[in-house]
Design an enzyme around this catalytic site. Structure first.
Site, PDB file in Angstrom:
ATOM      1  CD  GLU A 257      39.655  35.196  39.046  1.00 44.47           C
ATOM      2  OE1 GLU A 257      39.658  36.162  38.072  1.00 44.47           O
ATOM      3  OE2 GLU A 257      40.831  34.604  39.241  1.00 44.47           O
ATOM      4  CB  CYS A 294      43.705  33.710  38.204  1.00 42.98           C
ATOM      5  SG  CYS A 294      43.827  35.485  38.232  1.00 42.98           S
TER       6      CYS A 294
END
Lengths: 525, 525
Positions: A257, A294
């Site tokens: 990620e 994120c």
């Protein structure tokens, strides 16, 4: 120098290449405690012990693994105050409510959810074709999962206790955790609790191992090693791409990620209807945890009219009144400087921030850029920069049609958000925008900022490249996240007594969901 | 020169780099009909048309796609005799029963199974968290799927009508099919039927496109292009690794089925009990279709005792009495020569075959090697060679314990088979062997050769690297194979009228299976 946890024992690093300290982000000074930089002998030992532990875990079944995950959550709760204080010291994230009252319980809850999913067994998608006597299920990978944790969630994404850890164990795999060097002491304490919880169980001693740091070459060798099961990484795009490439070449599953600008589209009707509220939500979302999320909106798109310009001014004011956040470490600061410089060079106009405020530690002013939609469309890649921290680019489009065109030119992102008029005034614009945005993001939101990532079975914390390496998997949400750490095991004509419990005629729990001859059922055959 | 199918039209290749003919494997001579080698202009046009078709498919929903797949199956059946004759001419595979009565109906059945799965919608794993109002499902990739078909199944794995084609379409993606150059006319006829079936539907004209051939550089550019959705490849390891690397670097999902030795372990009790039957099954499996099966046993492991040596002699006799198979083409012949030479160089002993028999076309004698278990363990990689065609290595182990040790040293394979005594005499040996073998293979069989690959929801035609690129996916079996061509789409707080039908409160079919608040159900909310 602190000990590593390898082969079930806390032992001195075999031949460390050196040591490092955590930094206090408020002052930039070293915190006490030295942690070893491991070299290949530690990694090799961890791999070999992890491979043996994979055998052991495959034998014991889900019950003891679930017991361990729950015992671990309990051990952690006994140390909650110490852990929250330590994480606060190492990350400068607020002790309350963030660390102690929000993230800590989330971590414990994830471990317990994983335990439930493990015990429930439905996650493995047992599929039985009774006519042909072919049966399949997801099973463990046969090697340890390497988890490389990020800097921004010392609990919920920690390599030694966070979501990837919980998902890998619950799917039946041992974990080799690599601490994020930003919070080694937090990670050491978590691993210590895991190790204590392991003692009372039948799990292999090496089901959980911990290393603090190693050089990039050793890291690439680790994730591509024949003994490894898979790798999960959360962090920067540069590091993620290297890890992905090494693992891909070796044919090892890898889940990275890496980065996301989390575009937010604010349609004209929404702005007419509730500009002030949306300013508050956007600014709050960008400023949360110093923007070190994120899912922080790094890109917001709206129409360049009077309302759009007023919106820009209001976000500017909100950023300026917030003042500089304390960053997790020097790399975050460096990244923000570079992102600002890159946007500046590419022609975006600085609205506010863009520099360090002075003072000790790692700080950067909340930063807002703006850009005409046509300029974005001229070079879309230049303006989807990785910007971890409070740095957001407002793109001011000619009209809603240009907003949709901008959506078409997006890279892959974790999330995409659309704010629209509650009475339907934006419905035509939404209909034009949605199909273009849908394919570029893992999670599509309406009228809510993307920063919150609920641990829900329907969550997707993932998305098309370069947000992650594969658009079909999520890192958050159980049991879905577990399927990353599994292989499909088919049994063809295998004798009944040799089948795993999940695939025998009798439902092993009486409640497990299985796909039997095309129907999902909890019944036995 | 034949026309390519690009952008909904049969048109001359834009700027072909040349042309090629199919070869008659019986004679090695050219068959009539020239097919273009496309260059980038064709590929670019196909990509752009395919990207537009991806938009169109996302809009129309599963009903018309399922109608198309069924209409296509019907069109094919109208042409069954012509298709079977053409495939026979191009591949030399037996017209009856293989092509006309086995593989052709399998192809049509796969298309109809895909249509049913598409219409049923349960494949998309709709997951609803009603408390948080987060909902997710698998959705199309947003770009065309490139399918590169193998030489050995002109129908069932054909890029223009086979399993990958059916799975990609049923999951809502357009297909860019690249014919295998071994059977371009078969593929042209299949694509023609697909094109005819498309005419009566609301599907975008470019939902199916066909190219015959292109250079390797253009191929790598294609699979890594931003407009592409994913790639499915079945073929050699060398080509598969290049395609995987190019797509991986670009972050594009890629599914490569590359090679597998499909190890068969024959435990001592089974050999005592029914050696003759197992010889027949093994030889039949190795000789089927000239050994040109992804699941052909390339490796058989048994104990080096009197029974084992007698077994070897019997397999030798069976191979010799069968005579040389006709191979699909010159590359297969070349591959067998190279594999034989490699095994020879590595120290395996040739038992029979190992050379061309002479005569026209592409032929190779059924080939058997043998090797002591200790030699295998000394260099396991050297003896797991890609050997497409009838070439099998018998490994003669010291005892059952060494057989288990050999299982530990396997690479990833599609299948792993264990023959054991029906009365339980091998149960201890099985228990030692199974966990080691399980992790190395996608499908584990008992007492049955692996060559047959049923189209079952519980099938796994996949396995750990280097059998494929990811151990979690299967290329055969519906609906599982469809999930390769899907992205996880989460909807967070999205307004009810904007949700896809599969995620609304009301079950769109009344029968679709959805995971609602942790329970699989066909009910509406």
């Amino acid at each position: 120098m602190h000990k590593v946890l390898v082969g079930g024992e806390w032992r001195p690093a075999a031949r460390p290449a050196g040591s490092f300290n955590a930094l206090d982000p408020e002052t930039g000074k070293n915190l006490p405690g030295a942690y070893p930089v491991s070299t290949w002998p530690d990694l090799r030992d961890a791999l070999e012990a992890g491979a043996a532990a994979a055998d052991g875990l495959a034998d014991i079944g889900p019950g003891p693994i679930a017991d361990f995950l729950e015992a671990f959550a309990g051990k952690l709760e006994e140390r909650r105050d110490e852990l929250a204080r330590t994480a606060h010291l190492e990350t400068a994230l607020p002790l309350e409510p963030r660390l102690r009252t929000v993230e800590f319980p989330r971590m414990a809850d994830q471990l317990r959810q994983a335990a439930r999913a493990c015990r429930d067994r439905s996650w493995c998608r047992a599929t039985i074709d009774s006519g042909l006597n072919i049966r399949s299920k997801l099973g463990p990978l046969g090697g340890p999962v390497v988890v490389l944790g990020p800097n921004n969630f010392p609990f919920a994404f920690n390599a030694a206790a966070g979501g990837d850890f919980a998902a890998a164990l619950a799917a039946g795999n041992p974990v080799i955790a690599k601490a994020n060097p930003g919070h080694p002491e937090t990670t050491r304490l978590l691993a210590e609790a895991a190790w204590e919880a392991l003692q009372g169980t039948s799990l292999p001693r090496s089901a959980v191992q911990l290393l603090y740091h190693f050089g990039p070459e050793d890291g690439l060798k680790l994730v591509s090693h024949p003994l490894v099961g898979a790798t999960a990484f959360t962090g920067s795009r540069a590091a993620g791409l290297k890890i992905k490439q090494a693992a891909d070449r070796a044919g090892k599953p890898v889940y990275v990620e890496m980065s996301s600008a989390n575009p937010v589209f604010i349609l004209p009707g929404a702005l007419r209807e509730r500009a002030e509220a949306i300013v508050g939500e956007l600014a709050g979302s960008c400023l949360l945890a110093g923007g070190q999320m994120c899912t922080k909106p790094g890109l917001a798109v709206l129409v360049d009219d009077a309302a759009g310009r007023q919106f820009t001014a209001a976000v500017k004011a909100a950023f300026e009144s917030a003042g500089p956040g304390i960053l997790l470490g020097p790399k975050v600061l460096q990244g923000l400087k570079e992102a600002s410089a890159r946007l500046d060079r590419s022609g975006a106009e600085l609205v506010t921030g863009g520099r360090e405020p002075g003072g000790p530690g790692f700080r950067f002013l909340p930063t807002l850029f703006r850009l005409p939609g046509a300029a974005f469309l001229h070079d879309p890649a230049a303006f989807q920069v990785e910007s971890f921290g409070t740095l957001t680019l407002l793109v001011l489009a000619r009209d809603a049609a240009e907003m949709a065109e901008i959506a078409s030119r997006l890279e892959g992102h974790l999330t995409g958000t659309v704010y629209s008029h509650s009475g339907g005034a934006d419905d035509a614009a939404y209909a034009a925008l949605e199909p273009r945005l849908r394919r570029k993001v893992g999670r599509l939101l309406n009228d809510r900022m993307p920063t919150g990532v609920a641990v829900s079975p329907a969550m997707n914390h993932g998305g098309p490249f370069p947000a992650t390496g594969h658009p079909g998997f999520t890192a958050v949400g159980l049991p879905a996240a577990m399927t990353r750490f599994a292989a499909l095991h088919s049994y063809d004509n295998v004798r009944p007594g040799r089948l795993p419990a999940e695939l025998r005629d009798e439902n092993p729990t009486g409640r497990m969901w299985r796909l039997v001859d095309g129907e999902w059922t909890q019944k036995s055959l």
